[in-house]
Design an enzyme around this catalytic site. Structure first.
Site, PDB file in Angstrom:
ATOM      1  N   SER A  29     -38.935 -37.134  11.746  1.00 25.59           N
ATOM      2  CA  SER A  29     -38.082 -38.238  11.300  1.00 25.59           C
ATOM      3  C   SER A  29     -38.479 -38.683   9.893  1.00 25.59           C
ATOM      4  CB  SER A  29     -38.247 -39.425  12.246  1.00 25.59           C
ATOM      5  OG  SER A  29     -39.627 -39.778  12.306  1.00 25.59           O
ATOM      6  N   TYR A  60     -37.357 -42.871  14.510  1.00 22.98           N
ATOM      7  CA  TYR A  60     -36.753 -42.370  15.745  1.00 22.98           C
ATOM      8  C   TYR A  60     -37.187 -43.196  16.956  1.00 22.98           C
ATOM      9  CZ  TYR A  60     -34.981 -37.824  13.940  1.00 22.98           C
ATOM     10  OH  TYR A  60     -34.282 -36.829  13.303  1.00 22.98           O
ATOM     11  N   CYS A  92     -42.694 -33.913  15.906  1.00 29.06           N
ATOM     12  CA  CYS A  92     -42.355 -35.286  16.274  1.00 29.06           C
ATOM     13  C   CYS A  92     -42.380 -35.401  17.788  1.00 29.06           C
ATOM     14  CB  CYS A  92     -40.964 -35.606  15.730  1.00 29.06           C
ATOM     15  SG  CYS A  92     -40.370 -37.234  16.201  1.00 29.06           S
ATOM     16  N   ASN A  93     -43.292 -36.214  18.299  1.00 29.63           N
ATOM     17  CA  ASN A  93     -43.355 -36.415  19.754  1.00 29.63           C
ATOM     18  C   ASN A  93     -42.093 -37.106  20.273  1.00 29.63           C
ATOM     19  OD1 ASN A  93     -46.509 -36.161  20.780  1.00 29.63           O
ATOM     20  ND2 ASN A  93     -46.338 -36.664  18.623  1.00 29.63           N
ATOM     21  N   THR A  94     -41.599 -38.052  19.506  1.00 28.99           N
ATOM     22  CA  THR A  94     -40.442 -38.844  19.944  1.00 28.99           C
ATOM     23  C   THR A  94     -39.233 -37.946  20.169  1.00 28.99           C
ATOM     24  OG1 THR A  94     -41.343 -40.603  18.555  1.00 28.99           O
ATOM     25  CG2 THR A  94     -39.121 -40.916  19.381  1.00 28.99           C
ATOM     26  N   CYS A 207     -48.138 -39.607  18.182  1.00 29.79           N
ATOM     27  CA  CYS A 207     -47.096 -39.677  17.148  1.00 29.79           C
ATOM     28  C   CYS A 207     -47.719 -39.001  15.935  1.00 29.79           C
ATOM     29  CB  CYS A 207     -46.731 -41.119  16.823  1.00 29.79           C
ATOM     30  SG  CYS A 207     -45.701 -41.285  15.341  1.00 29.79           S
ATOM     31  N   THR A 208     -46.970 -38.096  15.317  1.00 29.13           N
ATOM     32  CA  THR A 208     -47.556 -37.295  14.239  1.00 29.13           C
ATOM     33  C   THR A 208     -47.866 -38.128  12.988  1.00 29.13           C
ATOM     34  OG1 THR A 208     -45.322 -36.660  13.577  1.00 29.13           O
ATOM     35  CG2 THR A 208     -46.534 -35.131  15.007  1.00 29.13           C
ATOM     36  N   HIS A 209     -47.311 -39.320  12.911  1.00 30.62           N
ATOM     37  CA  HIS A 209     -47.649 -40.202  11.779  1.00 30.62           C
ATOM     38  C   HIS A 209     -49.079 -40.736  11.862  1.00 30.62           C
ATOM     39  CE1 HIS A 209     -43.328 -40.393  10.939  1.00 30.62           C
ATOM     40  NE2 HIS A 209     -43.606 -41.032   9.819  1.00 30.62           N
TER      41      HIS A 209
HETATM   42  N1  DGL Z   1     -43.526 -38.888  13.866  1.00 30.29           N
HETATM   43  C1  DGL Z   1     -42.771 -39.257  15.022  1.00 30.29           C
HETATM   44  C2  DGL Z   1     -43.482 -38.869  16.322  1.00 30.29           C
HETATM   45  O1  DGL Z   1     -44.357 -38.022  16.355  1.00 30.29           O
HETATM   46  C3  DGL Z   1     -42.270 -40.665  15.183  1.00 30.29           C
HETATM   47  C4  DGL Z   1     -41.935 -41.587  14.113  1.00 30.29           C
HETATM   48  C5  DGL Z   1     -40.633 -42.353  14.337  1.00 30.29           C
HETATM   49  O2  DGL Z   1     -40.589 -43.347  15.085  1.00 30.29           O
HETATM   50  O3  DGL Z   1     -39.651 -41.924  13.765  1.00 30.29           O
HETATM   51  O4  DGL Z   1     -43.147 -39.379  17.355  1.00 30.29           O
END
Ligand code: DGL
Length: 297
Positions: A29, A60, A92-94, A207-209
Site C-alpha cells: 500500500s 489499507y 503487505c500482511n493486510t 505489518c511490513t512498515h
Molecule cells: N504494509 C502493510 C502491511 O503489511 C500495511 C499498511 C497499511 O495499512 O496500508 O500490512
C-alpha cells in the site's frame, strides 16, 4: 493454498528453477514493502525490480474487506498488464491475509505473500505470551485467527491493531519522524504481564512498515522482547521459487523504479530517502481510489 507458515509466507505455484534475470514486482500500500524488497534484492541482486506503492489507497489497514479485494485486483491488473513480472511479492500482511486467493484465481503470475509470523513466534516464546502488532485490518482477519488457533493454541496471544503506525513509518522515511510519546502509545498494548508474573517475550511485526521503526521500538520497549520480522524468510521463499542468482551477477546493479498510484506524498526528502535505498526512478501511474472499486453486492 500452499502455505509456508514457518517462514511467514504464503506462496503459489512454483516457477521453473533458476529463472535468469527475472523481473520481480514488490507491491504494498505504501513504503513498508521496502523492508521486504531489501531482503529479496540481497538474494537475487541480478533481478529487475519494480516497487509499486498503492499510495492513492493508503492505508489499507482501515479499508473494508470488499473494497480492499477489489482495489488490489484492479491495481494488480494494471501492474501485471504493463510490466509483465515473473513473480509478484505482495509485501503487505493486510492484503495478503485477504486477497491472495482472488489474485491467484485471476492471474497466472506466481505470488509470494507475507502473513503474520505466528508459527515462529510460538516456537520462540518461553513465557507463552506473544503479541501480534499489525494493522486493524490484519488483526480482524479470519485468516489471522485461524493461524493463531492452528499454531499458537497453547500460547496467550494479544492482538494489537495499531491505527497509526504505518503512517508513522511513512513519516519516518520522509524525514519527519513522530515523537517518542506517540510511538510508545502505539506499541504499549503489546506488553502484557499476567497475574502469575509471566510477561510478553515475543512480538510479531505483522505489518511490513513496522521494521522501519524497529530501532525505535527496541529503545521504547518497557522490557526487552524478541521482535519477529518475517522479511528474511520471504526472501528465502523467493529464492526457492526462482533459484539462485548466477555467480557473476553484479551486486544490485539494476536501477529500481518506484511506481506510485497517487504520488501526493512524494516529497523531495522522500525521493532522497528512496534513492538511498536504490529506488532512483520515481513514476506516478495515477489510479485514484473510487467508491466504485467496491463490488455492488
Ligand atoms: N504494509 C502493510 C502491511 O503489511 C500495511 C499498511 C497499511 O495499512 O496500508 O500490512
Amino acid at each position: 493454498m500452499p502455505i509456508d507458515l514457518m517462514a511467514g509466507t504464503a506462496t503459489s505455484a512454483v516457477v521453473t528453477a533458476s529463472t535468469p534475470e527475472p523481473t520481480i514486482l514488490v507491491f504494498d500500500s505504501g513504503l513498508g514493502g521496502l523492508t521486504v524488497f531489501e531482503q529479496v534484492r540481497r538474494v537475487r541482486p541480478d533481478a529487475t525490480y519494480l516497487y509499486a506503492a498503492d499510495d492513492a489507497a493508503f492505508p489499507y489497514g482501515g479499508l473494508p474487506e470488499p473494497v480492499l479485494v477489489a482495489r488490489v485486483l484492479a491495481v494488480m491488473d494494471r501492474l501485471i498488464g504493463r510490466h509483465r513480472p515473473d513473480l509478484v511479492v505482495v509485501a503487505c500482511n493486510t492484503a495478503s491475509t485477504l486477497v491472495l486467493p482472488s489474485l491467484r484465481a485471476r492471474f497466472g503470475t506466481p505470488f509470494v505473500g507475507v502473513v503474520p509470523p505466528i508459527k515462529p513466534a510460538a516456537a520462540a516464546t518461553r513465557s507463552g505470551m506473544i503479541s501480534l502488532l499489525a494493522t486493524p485490518g490484519t488483526v480482524a482477519r479470519a485468516y489471522t485467527h485461524d493461524l493463531i488457533a492452528t499454531y499458537a493454541g497453547a500460547c496467550d496471544v494479544t492482538l494489537v491493531g495499531a491505527p497509526n503506525l504505518a503512517n508513522f513509518a511513512e513519516a519516518e522515511l520522509a524525514g519527519q519522524p513522530v515523537d517518542d510519546t506517540a510511538l510508545a502509545a502505539e506499541i504499549a498494548r503489546c506488553f502484557v504481564t499476567a497475574a502469575d508474573g509471566r510477561r510478553t517475550d515475543v512480538v510479531c511485526l505483522a505489518c511490513t512498515h513496522y521494521p522501519l521503526l524497529l530501532a525505535r521500538f527496541e529503545r521504547l520497549a518497557p522490557w526487552p522482547v524478541t521482535w519477529i520480522d518475517p522479511s528474511p524468510a520471504i526472501a528465502r521463499r523467493v529464492l526457492q521459487l526462482l533459484g539462485p542468482a548466477p555467480q557473476d551477477a553484479d551486486r544490485m546493479r539494476m536501477p529500481v523504479r518506484a511506481i506510485f498510484t497517487g504520488g501526493g506524498s512524494v516529497t523531495t526528502p522522500l525521493r532522497h530517502s528512496l534513492a538511498s535505498r536504490g529506488l532512483r526512478e520515481v513514476m506516478i501511474d495515477a489510479m485514484p481510489l473510487c467508491v466504485n472499486d467496491a463490488p455492488a453486492d
